[in-house]
Write an enzyme that holds these catalytic residues in place. Structure first.
Site, PDB file in Angstrom:
ATOM      1  N   CYS A 124       0.731  -1.228   0.102  1.00 17.77           N
ATOM      2  CA  CYS A 124       0.261  -0.058  -0.120  1.00 17.77           C
ATOM      3  C   CYS A 124       0.858   1.471  -0.084  1.00 17.77           C
ATOM      4  O   CYS A 124       0.879   2.069  -0.972  1.00 17.77           O
ATOM      5  CB  CYS A 124      -1.054   0.160   1.109  1.00 17.77           C
ATOM      6  SG  CYS A 124      -2.122  -1.307   1.223  1.00 17.77           S
ATOM      7  N   HIS A 156      -3.565   6.646   2.807  1.00 18.88           N
ATOM      8  CA  HIS A 156      -2.526   5.721   3.683  1.00 18.88           C
ATOM      9  C   HIS A 156      -1.616   6.609   3.569  1.00 18.88           C
ATOM     10  O   HIS A 156      -0.108   6.300   3.747  1.00 18.88           O
ATOM     11  CB  HIS A 156      -2.134   4.650   3.006  1.00 18.88           C
ATOM     12  CG  HIS A 156      -1.999   3.491   4.088  1.00 18.88           C
ATOM     13  ND1 HIS A 156      -2.049   2.173   4.037  1.00 18.88           N
ATOM     14  CD2 HIS A 156      -1.435   3.581   5.317  1.00 18.88           C
ATOM     15  CE1 HIS A 156      -1.835   1.671   5.005  1.00 18.88           C
ATOM     16  NE2 HIS A 156      -1.325   2.320   5.633  1.00 18.88           N
TER      17      HIS A 156
END
Length: 478
Positions: free
Chosen positions: A52, A102
């Site tokens: 991610c 994120h």
């Protein structure tokens, strides 16, 4: 021509093969299929890292993870790193982030003028926290139930639709560049009972793993997937994942429909992508962080009415690092400086006269101990190399002859010339020993930060939502 609005929808962990427009005959994704039918669908698009945070930070900067010095999910992108929202701000765009990106650390914008909805902190009272990661527990607890991730994505879709409504009512506004970030279909593999049961009845189990290269065996052992996942558990995880993909598609449909109702669709460049894939049991793998197509490949759909012909350039090599330069190109913004990506318009428009891209790369540095790895896709060939403490391991496939990546040709004498050439290309601008040292230093810094801010939301800079208790991840094991 009037400058376009820009709308990017980014999901998390979407295997590109679980989309109708990419050939899946079981999953229902009519809204994303409709988007693809009106634009370009890239079949050879890759993430800069099959994980991610490094993938997303490279998407933001259009620079490889090594250049960002962001190799894992604890590393922090420097606020001094230029991003594509910086370029669009200078060009007079309103840049908006809605939902997931994120970001790690106090900077939760990295160039976005607004961050309208923060990331998520989910509670993990009823299932193991590792079920949302890359461990065997993520498959062992798969089933029906509620999910904080699904709740969060609903909040993101509501916020995105409200944003589009507000833009439709306004007059004389600057063009916007909005990113809508969803969490699904990221594990935990949890889905509503009706969708889960439907897909469980229609999906076949994963193919047997067969023989796999040594790096894959090491990954399976490290992530606790070696001989501890039953066929029933695998079927449950696949059914839940397909159900989450359908849920995601419905939310994308809400946003695309609102774009139409607001009268903005004809002059909006729309992109759908994901940060990386999910192996979904292929080769005995249920994680990302590896360079098979299911993990390193990503869906990438681009629609711009009147400017991109439907069906354009499906076989072109592309990367998420191309998206920022594409936005700058479409907006007439100042080009990003010193980047690894290219405008997709250069690649799909023969009138631009640009040479085809020869290769793309993806890379990681595992957390503890730091183990650097890198992949190169060059023509029909894919090679990756992992530098373990006990020596390098190399894997190579010919994707034209072996699209399922079942025959590792790295040791084949007749392909030694290709292998050596690709290894040379791989190392031309990659310094794995340096990456390992710098990654280890950052890992230690992250531990210090976590200790200093124990009990506080240092990771998301205070911009994290907390799901209500009634949507806590509540799995009913089958």
């Amino acid at each position: 021509m009037e400058r376009p609005n820009i709308l990017l929808i980014m999901s998390d962990q979407h295997n590109r093969n679980v989309l109708g427009c990419y050939g899946d005959q079981v999953v229902r994704t009519p809204h994303l299929d409709r988007l693809a039918s009106a634009g370009a669908r890239f079949t050879n698009a890759y993430c800069p890292a099959p994980l991610c945070v490094p993938s997303r930070m490279s998407f933001m900067s259009s620079r490889m993870p090594s250049r960002n010095q962001v190799w894992n999910n604890g590393h922090i992108l420097s606020s001094g790193t230029p991003t594509w929202p910086d370029s669009l701000n200078l060009a007079g765009y309103d840049t908006v982030l809605i939902g997931r990106m994120h970001f790690i650390g106090p900077d939760q914008r990295h160039g976005f003028a607004q961050h309208m909805l923060g990331d998520l902190h989910a509670r993990w009272d009823k299932i193991p926290r590792v079920s949302c990661g890359q461990m065997g527990a993520s498959v062992q607890v798969a089933g029906t139930g509620t999910s904080a991730y699904a709740w969060y994505d609903g909040q993101v879709a509501d916020c995105a639709c409200n944003f589009l409504k507000s833009r439709a009512r306004a007059s004389g506004d600057k063009p916007f560049a909005a990113v809508v970030g969803f969490l699904q279909p990221h594990s935990p593999y949890v889905a509503p009972a009706d969708l889960f049961e439907d897909y469980l009845a229609r999906l076949p189990p994963p193919e047997p793993a067969g023989a796999v290269p040594e790096p894959v065996r090491r990954h399976r052992r490290a992530h606790q997937f070696e001989n501890n996942i039953s066929e029933l558990q695998a079927c449950h995880a696949r059914a839940a994942y397909y159900a989450m993909c359908e849920q995601l598609d419905r939310l994308c449909g809400r946003i695309l429909d609102e774009l139409e109702r607001s009268g903005l669709a004809d002059n909006t460049l729309v992109v759908y992508c994901s940060d990386h894939g999910d192996m979904l049991g292929a080769h005995g793998c249920w994680f990302k962080s590896i360079y098979y197509e299911g993990s390193a490949g990503v869906p990438l759909i681009v629609r711009w009415p009147g400017r991109i012909m439907p069906g354009a350039a499906p076989g072109i090599l592309a990367t998420l690092m191309d998206i920022g330069p594409t936005f700058c190109d479409a907006a007439g913004a100042r080009p990003m400086r010193d980047i690894d990506g290219r405008s997709l318009f250069e690649l799909i428009d023969p009138r631009r006269g640009a040479a085809d891209r020869a290769s793309v790369c993806s890379e990681l540095c595992e957390y503890a101990p730091p183990v650097p790895s890198r992949m190169i896709r060059f023509g029909d060939w894919k090679l990756w190399q992992t530098l373990y403490p006990d020596g390098a391991q190399t894997v190579m496939f010919n994707l034209r002859d072996d699209p399922g990546e079942t025959r590792d040709l790295s040791g084949a004498r007749e392909h030694a010339g290709v292998r050596d050439r690709l290894i040379g290309e791989l190392h031309a601008d990659w310094h794995p020993e340096l990456a390992a040292r710098l990654s280890a230093r950052q890992n230690a810094d992250v531990v210090s930060l976590m200790q200093a801010y124990a009990g506080q939301d240092w990771e998301h800079g205070g911009l994290a939502l907390r799901a209500p208790a009634d949507v806590d991840n509540d799995v009913l094991l089958k």
